[in-house]
Design an enzyme around this catalytic site. Structure first.
Site, PDB file in Angstrom:
ATOM      1  N   ASP A   1       3.907  -4.534   2.038  1.00  8.11           N
ATOM      2  CA  ASP A   1       3.335  -4.012   0.966  1.00  8.11           C
ATOM      3  C   ASP A   1       1.903  -3.215   1.129  1.00  8.11           C
ATOM      4  O   ASP A   1       1.213  -2.582   0.256  1.00  8.11           O
ATOM      5  CB  ASP A   1       2.891  -4.815  -0.294  1.00  8.11           C
ATOM      6  CG  ASP A   1       2.191  -6.087  -0.121  1.00  8.11           C
ATOM      7  OD1 ASP A   1       1.745  -6.154   1.303  1.00  8.11           O
ATOM      8  OD2 ASP A   1       1.779  -6.828  -0.774  1.00  8.11           O
ATOM      9  N   SER A   2       1.556  -3.411   2.342  1.00  6.88           N
ATOM     10  CA  SER A   2       0.435  -2.303   2.950  1.00  6.88           C
ATOM     11  C   SER A   2       0.675  -0.978   2.656  1.00  6.88           C
ATOM     12  O   SER A   2      -0.153  -0.205   2.695  1.00  6.88           O
ATOM     13  CB  SER A   2       0.133  -2.724   4.321  1.00  6.88           C
ATOM     14  OG  SER A   2       1.236  -2.793   5.118  1.00  6.88           O
TER      15      SER A   2
ATOM     16  N   GLU B   1      -2.253 -14.817   8.647  1.00  5.32           N
ATOM     17  CA  GLU B   1      -3.314 -13.662   8.855  1.00  5.32           C
ATOM     18  C   GLU B   1      -4.673 -14.213   8.569  1.00  5.32           C
ATOM     19  O   GLU B   1      -5.217 -15.166   7.957  1.00  5.32           O
ATOM     20  CB  GLU B   1      -2.946 -12.797   7.645  1.00  5.32           C
ATOM     21  CG  GLU B   1      -4.093 -11.724   7.471  1.00  5.32           C
ATOM     22  CD  GLU B   1      -3.717 -10.388   6.851  1.00  5.32           C
ATOM     23  OE1 GLU B   1      -2.403 -10.366   6.150  1.00  5.32           O
ATOM     24  OE2 GLU B   1      -4.398  -9.476   6.820  1.00  5.32           O
TER      25      GLU B   1
HETATM   26  O1  KIV Z   1       1.684  -5.733   4.149  1.00  2.00           O
HETATM   27  C1  KIV Z   1       1.758  -5.752   5.361  1.00  2.00           C
HETATM   28  O2  KIV Z   1       1.808  -5.020   6.150  1.00  2.00           O
HETATM   29  C2  KIV Z   1       1.748  -7.317   5.946  1.00  2.00           C
HETATM   30  C3  KIV Z   1       1.343  -7.599   7.197  1.00  2.00           C
HETATM   31  C4  KIV Z   1      -0.098  -7.012   7.385  1.00  2.00           C
HETATM   32  C5  KIV Z   1       1.745  -8.884   7.711  1.00  2.00           C
HETATM   33  O3  KIV Z   1       1.825  -8.081   4.874  1.00  2.00           O
END
Ligand code: KIV
Length: 279
Positions: free
Chosen positions: A49-50, A186
């Site tokens: 979701d990044s 994380e």
């Molecule tokens: O949304 C994302 O990219 C993530 C990673 C940072 C693990 O959850």
């Protein structure tokens, strides 16, 4: 003609079986061409979701929707043949109840073809993880810094320092006991990540955690230097593509203004017209 069968994509079970063996290589991807690049080397590709921050310019992941995850999941699926594809469950798509989580996880799987979903949370999400896993949905858990809780956590700080370490260890055990096939750690201290990795039977995938984790994950735009608004200190830049792109755009602009582009090799000549012949 080659008789070899097409490569088979890795499954959550294959990833689970890698505990304590060779480190899992994991990256995010949001588009088909980038997924193709990642597929060459990665065991697991996460449609994170990044995507909201990295591709859509949102200030956090909170406004990411199911529709965005499905659209990007479908694009990534077209670029993968080997890596396990995991899709993030967006904020507020699973927290309400296990039934809500099942409905949305099943939709992500049906509409993107992903092999697993990821959701954030430790002890308090264990019941939901168990509910999904018992109904055939492989779940990757995500504990430590959980960006969807940025407002409750008061920022993107390291989690699990001092006395808080015990809670993160409990979270790791809870998601593992609930049936998650792996867990993202994380932004937790390295010693805590190592302790969790030693104590739970599922692979830990670190981001800002420890080289001792069972695997590592990074946001691909961060490690390629494409997303350079800020750089978390756990990110290593393996390329500087935003700088390269800026230089390329600037060279293009200069050449267009000077009428140096397009050059002879970029334009079409109608030879028949010149010779007066009919095609
Ligand atoms: O949304 C994302 O990219 C993530 C990673 C940072 C693990 O959850």
């Amino acid at each position: 003609m080659s008789q070899s069968a097409p490569p088979k994509a890795l499954t959550a079970t294959d990833i689970r079986a890698r505990k304590g063996t060779t480190p899992l290589v994991c990256l995010t991807a949001y588009t088909t061409p980038v997924a193709k690049i990642a597929d060459g080397e990665c065991d697991l590709v996460l449609v994170g979701d990044s995507v909201g921050m990295v591709l859509h310019g949102l200030p956090s992941t909170l406004a990411v929707t199911m529709e965005m995850m499905i659209l990007h999941g479908q694009a990534v699926a077209r670029g993968l043949s080997k890596a396990l594809m995991v899709v993030d469950m967006p904020f507020a798509s699973y927290e309400e109840s296990p039934a809500q989580a099942l409905r949305n996880a099943a939709r992500l799987m049906a509409e993107t073809g992903c092999g697993a979903v990821k959701l954030e949370g430790g002890c308090h999400m264990a019941e939901t993880i168990r509910f999904l896993v018992q109904r055939g949905i492989p779940v990757m858990a995500h504990i430590g810094l959980t960006p969807q809780s940025v407002n409750a956590l008061g920022g993107y700080h390291v989690q699990g320092k001092g006395e808080d370490a015990a809670q993160i260890l409990k979270d790791a055990k809870a998601v593992s006991d609930a049936g998650a096939f792996s867990v993202v750690l994380e932004k937790v201290p390295a010693a805590l990540a190592d302790e969790i990795t030693a104590q739970i039977p599922i692979p830990t995938v670190g981001i800002g955690a420890s080289a001792g984790c069972d695997g590592q994950i990074l946001v691909i735009d961060d490690m390629l230097g494409l997303f350079d608004q800020f750089k978390p200190n756990f990110v290593k830049r393996y390329a500087h593509l935003a700088q390269d792109a800026t230089r390329a755009v600037s060279a293009y602009a200069t050449e267009v203004r000077a009428r140096d582009f397009p050059a002879a090799e970029h334009i079409f000549t109608d030879k028949t017209a010149i010779k007066g012949e009919k095609s």
